[in-house]
Every structure is written in C-alpha cells, then in structure tokens.
Scaffold this active site. Sequence first.
Site, PDB file in Angstrom:
ATOM      1  N   GLY A  85     -29.998  11.734  18.560  1.00  0.00           N
ATOM      2  CA  GLY A  85     -30.494  11.323  20.371  1.00  0.00           C
ATOM      3  C   GLY A  85     -31.888  12.678  21.007  1.00  0.00           C
ATOM      4  O   GLY A  85     -31.788  12.853  21.755  1.00  0.00           O
TER       5      GLY A  85
ATOM      6  N   LEU B  64     -31.825   7.122  16.282  1.00  0.00           N
ATOM      7  CA  LEU B  64     -32.577   8.045  17.566  1.00  0.00           C
ATOM      8  C   LEU B  64     -32.575   9.678  17.168  1.00  0.00           C
ATOM      9  O   LEU B  64     -32.488  10.658  18.037  1.00  0.00           O
ATOM     10  CB  LEU B  64     -31.067   7.566  19.073  1.00  0.00           C
ATOM     11  CG  LEU B  64     -31.811   7.870  20.256  1.00  0.00           C
ATOM     12  CD1 LEU B  64     -32.715   6.771  20.883  1.00  0.00           C
ATOM     13  CD2 LEU B  64     -30.177   7.576  20.853  1.00  0.00           C
TER      14      LEU B  64
ATOM     15  N   GLY C  34     -35.108  11.815  24.467  1.00  0.00           N
ATOM     16  CA  GLY C  34     -36.358  12.916  25.356  1.00  0.00           C
ATOM     17  C   GLY C  34     -35.506  13.977  26.053  1.00  0.00           C
ATOM     18  O   GLY C  34     -35.663  14.556  26.741  1.00  0.00           O
TER      19      GLY C  34
ATOM     20  N   TYR D 258     -15.081   9.504   9.113  1.00  0.00           N
ATOM     21  CA  TYR D 258     -15.065   9.798  10.302  1.00  0.00           C
ATOM     22  C   TYR D 258     -13.361  10.007  11.221  1.00  0.00           C
ATOM     23  O   TYR D 258     -12.437  10.175  10.961  1.00  0.00           O
ATOM     24  CB  TYR D 258     -15.477   8.637  11.049  1.00  0.00           C
ATOM     25  CG  TYR D 258     -16.505   8.196  10.681  1.00  0.00           C
ATOM     26  CD1 TYR D 258     -17.647   9.233   9.489  1.00  0.00           C
ATOM     27  CD2 TYR D 258     -17.783   6.846  10.936  1.00  0.00           C
ATOM     28  CE1 TYR D 258     -18.857   9.509   9.392  1.00  0.00           C
ATOM     29  CE2 TYR D 258     -18.273   6.422  10.325  1.00  0.00           C
ATOM     30  CZ  TYR D 258     -19.818   7.469   9.578  1.00  0.00           C
ATOM     31  OH  TYR D 258     -20.197   6.752   9.514  1.00  0.00           O
TER      32      TYR D 258
END
Length: 350
Positions: free
Chosen positions: A240, A237, A244, A53
């Site tokens: 993202g 999620l 929504g 990372y």
Amino acid sequence: MQYRPLGRTGLSVTSICLGTMTWGEQNTEAQAHKQLDYALDRGINFIDTAEMYPVPARAETQGRTEEYIGSWIKARGRRDDFILASKVAGRSEMEWLRSDTNKVRQTAAQINEAVEKSLRRLNTDYIDLYQLHWPDRPLQGFGFHSYDDYDMADTVDMVDILGALQRHIEKGNIRHIGLSNESPWGTMKFLELSGKHGLPRVASIQNVYSLLARRFDYGAAEVAMREGVGLLPYSSLAMGLLSGKYDDGKAPKGSRGDLFPQFLGRYELAQELHAAKACNDAARDLGITPTQFAYKFAQSRDFVTSNIIGATTLEQLSENIDAHDIEWTDEMEKAASDLHKRFRSPVASA
Ligand SMILES: NC(=O)c1ccc[n+]([C@@H]2O[C@H](COP(=O)([O-])OP(=O)(O)OC[C@H]3O[C@@H](n4cnc5c(N)ncnc54)[C@H](OP(=O)(O)O)[C@@H]3O)[C@@H](O)[C@H]2O)c1
C-alpha cells in the site's frame, strides 16, 4: 487481459494474479466471494492462496482463506475456469499448522497433511500450482539484510521434498510445483535435482518485488529468464505504500499499516529514505497514479509471469486491475531506473 506461459507447464496464466491473504482477517467471506466474481469477470484466471492464510497468521483463523475460496467454488461450480495456486509453509514455529508435531518442516508426512487439508478446505480435487511458501532451510527471509549460514544436515533433503510432491502429482492432487521466498541457489539446486532424479520441475518463483524491493534483479532474474522459472511478484504495491496513501507519514485508519504495523516493519528503511514518496512523486510527474506506476513496473519486467495484486475493497481491486492497462514507456523505465540508482533496494528479502 494478457496471458503468459507458466514456466514450462503448458498452462497459460493471466499477467495479473489475484492475491487472497486478507480474506478471513480484513475481509469477510462475502467480500472474498465478490472479489473472486469480479476478478474472474474482468478476465483474471489466476488465484494465489496458502494454507497459512489469512495474515497475520494465527491459530484461530488459519485456513479461513482457503475455506472462503472453497465455499465460492462450491457455490459457483467454476473450478475449471481458473488456475489455483496454494502453498505449504516452510520451517516455522507455527506449531498449530500441523496436527502431531510442533516442528513445522517440509517432510513428506507434513507435505501430505498440508496437501490433504488444503484440498478439503478448497473443495477441490486438485491444486494447479503447489508452492513451497518458504524454504525448509533456515534461510532468513521477510526483511533480512545479511546472510547467516546454517547447517544443511538439519534440513529436509531437497530430493525428498521433490519426491513427496511428485507422489501428489501422480495422485492428481497437484498439477505443478513452484517456489516462494527462495534464493537463486535454492532455485538452481531444485532444478538440478529434478533433472538428475526425474522429479517434477519448478515452474515459478513467488518473491517480493517492487520499485522498493529489487533484490530479484541481482541474480535471480537471470535464473528466471534462462531456466523458464518466471517470477510471481508479491507486494509490488509495497503493501500500500506505493499507492501514495502513506505519503504524509501516517497510516490511514483501517489500512494494513494502521491495523498491523508489524508488516510495514520491513519497509522502515524505505520510509526513512523517503523512497516510497519519491516513487509516488515520480509517478505524478509522469502523469500517472502511483498505483499505475508501481503495478505496471512489476508486470512489465521480462522475468515476470504474473503480478500478484492485493485489495481490501472492490474499489481498490477495480483500480488495481485498471492500473495494468497503461502502456509502459521509455520515460517510465528511465524514471524507475533513476529511482533504483538513487535508493537501490531498501526492502530486502529472498
Ligand atoms: N509468498 C509470500 O510470502 C507472500 C507474501 C505476501 C503476499 N503474498 C501474496 O501476494 C498477494 C499480494 O500481496 P500484498 O497484499 O502484500 O500486495 P500489495 O499489492 O503490495 O498490497 C495490497 C494492499 O495494499 C492496499 N491497497 C491495494 N490497492 C490499493 C489501492 N488501489 N489504493 C490504496 N491502497 C491499496 C490494501 O491494503 P489496505 O486496504 O489494508 O491498506 C491491500 O491489501 C497476497 O494476497 C498473497 O497472495 C505472498
């Protein structure tokens, strides 16, 4: 904050884990430190990082995420307050990860180099959970849709991998080991070999898992339950999509989908099927936010140990921790199950 056992290690981790892979690319060192302060203040005791990372992985930035965690540990002196997980890369073309070879593999020599460099960057004497980021075997991951076989003779012997990790446990460099982007066969094989040869036992498996990525349910979940190798879901999620904010079909300015559209490639089918929007609409119909629905779904699976969350702002981080406070109801379970029946698992991975 809820605690759950980390496999059979005797350690307890919070059922929310803080992901870090945006630090050093989308987030500065100061922002990373604020996220760490905030997460620990909210009671989170589990942090996940990797030698590779930040993402997208690049030679110029590699290692920055661990360095930022290391500078925070040095400044705050709070090393014993949390469980730190990192990872060693698997087979890869990223030759810049290693000093003396262009073949990135999980040989003992390369594991030694990776552990030593991570410890230095992290400013710590020990990593609590050291994970194989993806296998040395050329198993297709990160969005594959079919299985291609490979030659086991061209892989590092799994006993040698476990042996290399054992030597680091004996030295005190790492405390426990885990897998990531691994298959049910790979998990069972590591367990079998550790039992047979008295080598360290894997405590966890970190794979993609979300309302849109349910492949873990088909086989791997049973391994997790029966063998005490809990899932640490990532991208629950859907990077993202399940917040929504992509529902109108556009990536908001500055979002991961806007900055690095290649990442959302693996979610293309989900978008084509309008599956992400259907999940988000289902959440709204339930009277909760899409983020609450997505994160709580992942955290509420029996086979999940700790849900790895990601955030690029403190506002997101606060919302994401809060999202886990709702009670998971039968009505929510039915909505998730109906979505699964309708869309199956449009996002594929290990
Ligand atoms: N083992 C592996 O191969 C692997 C792979 C991926 C991730 N991971 C681990 O899992 C962690 C989390 O992965 P992930 O970042 O993909 O998880 P995620 O939770 O699916 O996505 C997080 C991203 O979504 C956006 N977001 C988060 N909260 C939001 C909110 N409340 N409202 C709107 N947008 C929001 C942010 O991106 P923007 O602000 O840019 O839109 C954030 O960076 C990583 O940091 C890493 O530690 C591991």
